[in-house]
Design a protein around this motif. Structure first.
Motif, PDB file in Angstrom:
ATOM      1  N   UNK A 116     126.311 137.874  22.327  1.00 22.19           N
ATOM      2  CA  UNK A 116     127.312 138.717  21.963  1.00 22.19           C
ATOM      3  C   UNK A 116     128.639 138.405  22.595  1.00 22.19           C
ATOM      4  N   UNK A 117     129.381 139.216  23.042  1.00 22.02           N
ATOM      5  CA  UNK A 117     130.849 138.914  23.398  1.00 22.02           C
ATOM      6  C   UNK A 117     130.558 138.372  24.835  1.00 22.02           C
ATOM      7  N   UNK A 118     129.760 138.424  25.475  1.00 20.12           N
ATOM      8  CA  UNK A 118     129.577 137.623  26.876  1.00 20.12           C
ATOM      9  C   UNK A 118     128.699 138.489  28.040  1.00 20.12           C
ATOM     10  N   UNK A 119     129.193 138.299  29.349  1.00 21.87           N
ATOM     11  CA  UNK A 119     128.606 139.077  30.263  1.00 21.87           C
ATOM     12  C   UNK A 119     129.068 140.004  31.210  1.00 21.87           C
ATOM     13  N   UNK A 120     128.906 141.237  31.550  1.00 17.96           N
ATOM     14  CA  UNK A 120     129.549 141.918  32.319  1.00 17.96           C
ATOM     15  C   UNK A 120     129.988 140.987  33.817  1.00 17.96           C
ATOM     16  N   UNK A 121     131.448 140.937  33.954  1.00 19.28           N
ATOM     17  CA  UNK A 121     132.031 140.372  34.959  1.00 19.28           C
ATOM     18  C   UNK A 121     131.578 140.382  36.312  1.00 19.28           C
ATOM     19  N   UNK A 122     130.819 142.080  36.589  1.00 18.38           N
ATOM     20  CA  UNK A 122     130.360 142.274  37.847  1.00 18.38           C
ATOM     21  C   UNK A 122     128.873 141.420  38.207  1.00 18.38           C
ATOM     22  N   UNK A 123     128.415 140.788  37.322  1.00 18.74           N
ATOM     23  CA  UNK A 123     127.360 140.056  37.652  1.00 18.74           C
ATOM     24  C   UNK A 123     127.919 138.620  38.481  1.00 18.74           C
ATOM     25  N   UNK A 124     129.092 138.061  38.187  1.00 16.26           N
ATOM     26  CA  UNK A 124     129.368 137.052  38.759  1.00 16.26           C
ATOM     27  C   UNK A 124     129.891 137.644  40.432  1.00 16.26           C
ATOM     28  N   UNK A 125     130.225 138.654  40.292  1.00 21.27           N
ATOM     29  CA  UNK A 125     130.884 139.277  41.455  1.00 21.27           C
ATOM     30  C   UNK A 125     129.915 139.277  42.720  1.00 21.27           C
ATOM     31  N   UNK A 126     128.749 139.949  41.952  1.00 27.66           N
ATOM     32  CA  UNK A 126     127.525 140.239  42.757  1.00 27.66           C
ATOM     33  C   UNK A 126     126.508 139.316  43.334  1.00 27.66           C
ATOM     34  N   UNK A 127     126.442 138.341  42.615  1.00 26.55           N
ATOM     35  CA  UNK A 127     125.570 137.079  42.644  1.00 26.55           C
ATOM     36  C   UNK A 127     126.186 135.773  42.503  1.00 26.55           C
ATOM     37  N   UNK A 128     125.665 134.612  43.418  1.00 26.68           N
ATOM     38  CA  UNK A 128     126.166 133.233  43.465  1.00 26.68           C
ATOM     39  C   UNK A 128     125.766 132.583  42.072  1.00 26.68           C
ATOM     40  N   UNK A 129     126.686 132.685  41.156  1.00 30.84           N
ATOM     41  CA  UNK A 129     126.488 132.165  39.882  1.00 30.84           C
ATOM     42  C   UNK A 129     127.559 131.302  39.379  1.00 30.84           C
ATOM     43  N   UNK A 130     127.214 129.992  39.056  1.00 33.84           N
ATOM     44  CA  UNK A 130     128.373 129.006  38.699  1.00 33.84           C
ATOM     45  C   UNK A 130     128.562 129.181  37.039  1.00 33.84           C
ATOM     46  N   UNK A 131     129.832 129.641  36.814  1.00 36.58           N
ATOM     47  CA  UNK A 131     129.874 129.625  35.268  1.00 36.58           C
ATOM     48  C   UNK A 131     130.282 128.275  34.682  1.00 36.58           C
ATOM     49  N   UNK A 132     129.489 127.771  33.783  1.00 36.21           N
ATOM     50  CA  UNK A 132     129.761 126.509  33.150  1.00 36.21           C
ATOM     51  C   UNK A 132     130.002 126.505  31.637  1.00 36.21           C
ATOM     52  N   UNK A 133     131.119 125.789  31.376  1.00 38.65           N
ATOM     53  CA  UNK A 133     131.500 125.602  29.884  1.00 38.65           C
ATOM     54  C   UNK A 133     131.071 124.374  29.402  1.00 38.65           C
ATOM     55  N   UNK A 134     130.587 124.208  28.211  1.00 42.04           N
ATOM     56  CA  UNK A 134     130.206 122.530  27.779  1.00 42.04           C
ATOM     57  C   UNK A 134     131.582 122.359  26.628  1.00 42.04           C
ATOM     58  N   UNK A 135     132.493 123.028  26.735  1.00 41.75           N
ATOM     59  CA  UNK A 135     133.980 122.306  25.909  1.00 41.75           C
ATOM     60  C   UNK A 135     134.603 123.628  25.476  1.00 41.75           C
TER      61      UNK A 135
END
Ligand code: SAM
Length: 246
Positions: A116-135
């Motif tokens: 969809x449009x993506x992920x609720x940003x609060x997930x990245x604040x609440x859990x140690x998750x590394x956001x990764x782009x492939x390009x």
């Protein structure tokens, strides 16, 4: 050690997909890595198994809910404590060969695939998750991005590539693109293989390959070249120093 990939996705049937073939497929069959796709909808709590909702502030599309995703992530982390958790997103840090090497040297990865449009940003604040782009382009979902990341890691696992050294000279390993390749026939459509490659003089071949790698990087990837030159200026041992840091 077996590299364990847990993929949190709305489309578990997409895995292992193309990674079930060729090099990665053989490695999967040999138990060098395991592929565990997990259906995110299993962590929804309503009878429709909803995982998304409308964007706060309005706008098009839907956003993946932090509460549902957090339950899926927590479940995966409970099963694989200490394994890095990555989320595929164009808003993430660009994936590099250095990061791929780090991941491949570890126990595996938990990979969250957006839709969809993506992920609720609060997930990245609440859990140690590394956001990764492939390009810098937009895919319709994170699954293809996860397949790319996994393919890059799996080929580096011990015993997966044929010759132990075949990964060392590849593009990005020294901060440069790799030199160009040629094979038989010696002449094709009036074009010949560069003479030096047929000389049998290994020192000359090595020098030619280095020069070509530098020229092509400068012309095709000025961003890489600038970084490479910067690293060389900073350290007198240049590329060798970079290699050690990998
Ligand atoms: N609205 C988002 C934006 O503009 O940043 C794009 C969402 S995209 C249509 C849906 C999902 O595809 C993302 O949540 C992500 O998981 C995945 N995706 C798309 N492009 C990607 C990329 N370049 N790298 C990694 N994941 C990507």
């Amino acid at each position: 050690m077996t590299f364990a990939a847990t993929i949190l996705t709305l489309y578990p049937e997409m895995f292992p997909g193309p990674l079930g073939l060729s090099l990665a497929g053989r490695a999967l069959g040999e138990g060098k890595w395991v592929c565990d796709p997990v259906q995110i909808r299993d962590f929804a709590t309503d009878r429709h198994r909803s995982v998304d909702d409308t964007p706060a502030g309005g706008g098009a599309g839907m956003v993946m809910r932090a509460d549902v995703l957090a339950r899926a992530v927590d479940h995966a982390v409970d099963r694989q404590p200490g394994v890095p958790v990555l989320a595929m997103t164009p808003r993430g840090r660009p994936l590099t060969q250095a990061r791929v090497r780090d991941l491949a040297a570890g126990p595996g990865a938990i990979i969250l695939c957006g839709r969809f449009e993506g992920i609720d940003e609060r997930l990245f604040e609440a859990r140690p998750i590394e956001p990764v782009s492939i390009g810098d382009y937009i895919l319709s979902g994170g699954e293809m991005a996860a397949l790319v990341l996994l393919d890059a890691c799996i080929r580096l696992l011990p015993g997966v590539m044929g010759a132990a050294s075949s990964g060392d000279e590849e593009s990005f390993e020294s901060g440069l693109l790799e030199y160009p390749h040629y094979t038989r026939p010696a002449e094709w459509e009036g074009r010949t293989i560069p003479e030096v490659l047929r000389s049998g003089d290994h020192a000359k071949i090595e020098a030619w390959r280095t020069a070509m790698a530098e020229t092509d990087t400068r012309l095709r990837r000025p961003d890489l070249w600038e970084r490479h030159e910067g690293a060389r200026v900073q350290s007198p041992s240049g590329a060798r120093q970079q290699k050690k840091e990998r």
